[in-house]
Design an enzyme around this catalytic site. Structure first.
Site, PDB file in Angstrom:
ATOM      1  N   ASP A  15     -26.824  30.617  98.228  1.00 44.09           N
ATOM      2  CA  ASP A  15     -27.805  29.841  97.464  1.00 44.09           C
ATOM      3  C   ASP A  15     -28.853  29.205  98.369  1.00 44.09           C
ATOM      4  O   ASP A  15     -29.080  27.991  98.332  1.00 44.09           O
ATOM      5  CB  ASP A  15     -27.102  28.758  96.632  1.00 44.09           C
ATOM      6  N   GLU A 182     -30.417  31.849  85.619  1.00 42.06           N
ATOM      7  CA  GLU A 182     -30.043  30.610  86.298  1.00 42.06           C
ATOM      8  C   GLU A 182     -30.904  30.429  87.542  1.00 42.06           C
ATOM      9  O   GLU A 182     -31.818  31.216  87.812  1.00 42.06           O
ATOM     10  CB  GLU A 182     -28.559  30.654  86.692  1.00 42.06           C
TER      11      GLU A 182
END
Length: 483
Positions: A15, A182
């Site tokens: 991430d 997302e």
């Protein structure tokens, strides 16, 4: 090496989120149950990165919560605005905090106490500011605990001082139609706002998609070439590409960091290091980003290290799952590390990330100690030294086994390595074999597939852990090197 095939930050660093200030680039990552959380790196060239801290280094910033594997700190955003750095993230182990925001003048720390946004229920938050200084928080999830009908990508105008919204949040672009839209990141580029998403799930279908609008609220126009990045259904050695973040370089060009994995072994193939950080160039064509994965060539940083623990404090690489390093380890005057059971229902391990596909590591203990390679508590191989014996152990799901033992006395050199798989059949061909040894005595050679995400599930990668055995233990030295 090409950044298309080799990560710029290897090992369990998922991430990625990036920002630039002048000629300096800063990169941060999610870290899940490991504390301190959110490692942050610095670079001047986007390819060579040095860790400068862990953003969440106090429990007041990163509440322990349930401490479960693959809980804790999820996807995040790092930004610089009006002389200050801001980091927003989700601690899924603490259900009541919503989103967590900390800030700092110096990205190496110290970072502020958190501002919580409890109304924003979900994951993967983003911060962006317009020309008037209005702050927009975007995230994936719900508002105020709405049911599944309210799921999606949400946005609201945020009061940064209170963590409240200035007006009711609203849903924005929900993606191109792939599963699990997302990880929103919003940018102003020339006359448009752009909203970048991850879609398709973080497995083989992972993709990057984008839309644009004239204002942050939309309406949003999807890119006709979506997804703008994906390796799904290709033979590329790097897979699961997604969760990107864009940055404009000091020379005015653009680049993107994104996560991906390097799987190996027979189908469905297995990745063991977790999700790593890759880099691509970006060109703007007809108002849309085009990823150039082969733009950057670089020599990877040396991942080898040796630690005799003579420094007064632990290095930044050392973290603990569901506990704090200081509860587990105390530096001994003159070198070495005293290890103890923290008594807090955690694994009681001090851990460092595995960063290579082939590697060897050794831990030298005086009298007792344990050393393991792990994905989580239920998927781990290791060595335990106590009562004059070193034994090899394995845990795979609900099954635990002792695999062999050898007598030892005084200092014992416990060794773990990842080597090429020696498969007896094609279907037994995994990403590697794990060898457990004491000095030159091999106690076990184990199938590496069982320490992979495809078997263990979850969001983390392999970690090397050291801990106490049979009471307090003394770790004299630790070494890691790629093979």
């Amino acid at each position: 090496m090409s950044a298309a095939e080799y990560p710029v930050v290897s090992g369990f660093h998922p991430d990625p989120t990036v920002c630039r200030v002048g000629d300096d680039y800063y990169l941060a990552h999610s870290s899940f149950e490991y504390f301190p959380g959110a490692p942050i790196f610095h670079s001047r060239d986007l390819v060579s990165w040095r860790q400068i801290g862990n953003i969440l280094d106090r429990r007041g910033q990163f509440l322990r919560g349930d401490g479960r594997p693959s809980g804790g700190i999820y996807g995040s955003t790092l930004r610089h605005h009006e002389g200050r750095f801001y980091f927003v993230t989700t601690n899924v182990g603490d259900a009541g905090s919503g989103q967590t925001i900390v800030s700092a003048e110096d990205p190496a720390g110290t970072w502020s106490d958190p501002v919580f946004v409890p109304e924003a229920v979900g994951i993967d938050p983003d911060l962006a500011w317009d020309e008037d200084g209005t702050c927009y928080l975007s995230w994936t999830g719900t508002v105020g605990g709405d049911d599944a009908a309210g799921n999606g990508v949400w946005q609201g105008r945020l009061d940064m001082k209170t963590g409240g919204f200035e007006a009711p949040p609203y849903r924005v672009w929900q993606g191109s139609g792939l599963a699990y839209p997302e990880a929103p990141h919003m940018y102003r580029v020339d006359s448009h706002w752009y909203l970048l998403l991850a879609e398709g799930g973080t497995e083989r279908g992972h993709s990057v998609t984008i839309a644009r609008a004239e204002r942050p609220e939309g309406p949003w126009e999807p890119c006709p070439r979506n997804p703008v990045l994906s390796h799904r259904s290709t033979p590329h050695p790097v897979q699961n590409t997604g969760h990107a973040d864009l940055v404009q370089t000091a020379s005015g060009e653009w680049a993107a960091v994104y996560l991906a994995v390097r799987p190996g072994g027979f189908t469905p193939s297995f990745h063991v290091l977790g999700r790593e950080t890759f880099l691509a160039g970006v060109d703007w064509v007809d108002g849309w980003p085009v990823f150039d994965e082969s733009r950057y060539e670089f020599a990877p940083d040396d991942t080898a290290f040796e630690d005799d623990f003579t420094a007064p404090a632990l290095g930044l690489r050392w973290v603990a799952p569901a506990s704090e390093p200081e509860k587990i380890a105390t530096p001994r005057p003159g070198g070495g590390l005293y290890l103890r059971d923290p008594g807090d229902r955690s694994p009681g391990l001090l851990c460092a990330r595995v960063k290579d596909l082939r590697w060897e590591a050794e831990a030298v203990f005086a009298g007792s100690g344990r050393f393991e390679v792990r994905i989580d508590d239920r998927h781990r191989y290791g060595l335990v030294y106590e009562d004059g014996t070193v034994r090899a152990e394995a845990r795979i799901g609900g099954v635990a086994a002792e695999l062999g033992a050898v007598a030892a006395d005084g200092d014992a050199v416990l060794r773990i390595s990842a080597v090429e798989c020696e498969a007896e059949t094609m279907t037994a061909y995994g990403p590697d074999d794990i060898v457990l040894a004491v000095g030159d005595d091999v106690l076990a050679r184990l199938d590496g597939r069982y320490l992979s995400t495809e078997v263990a599930t979850g969001f983390t990668g392999r970690m090397l852990g050291v801990g106490a055995a049979g009471g307090d233990s003394l770790l004299r030295r630790f070494a890691y090197r790629p093979a």
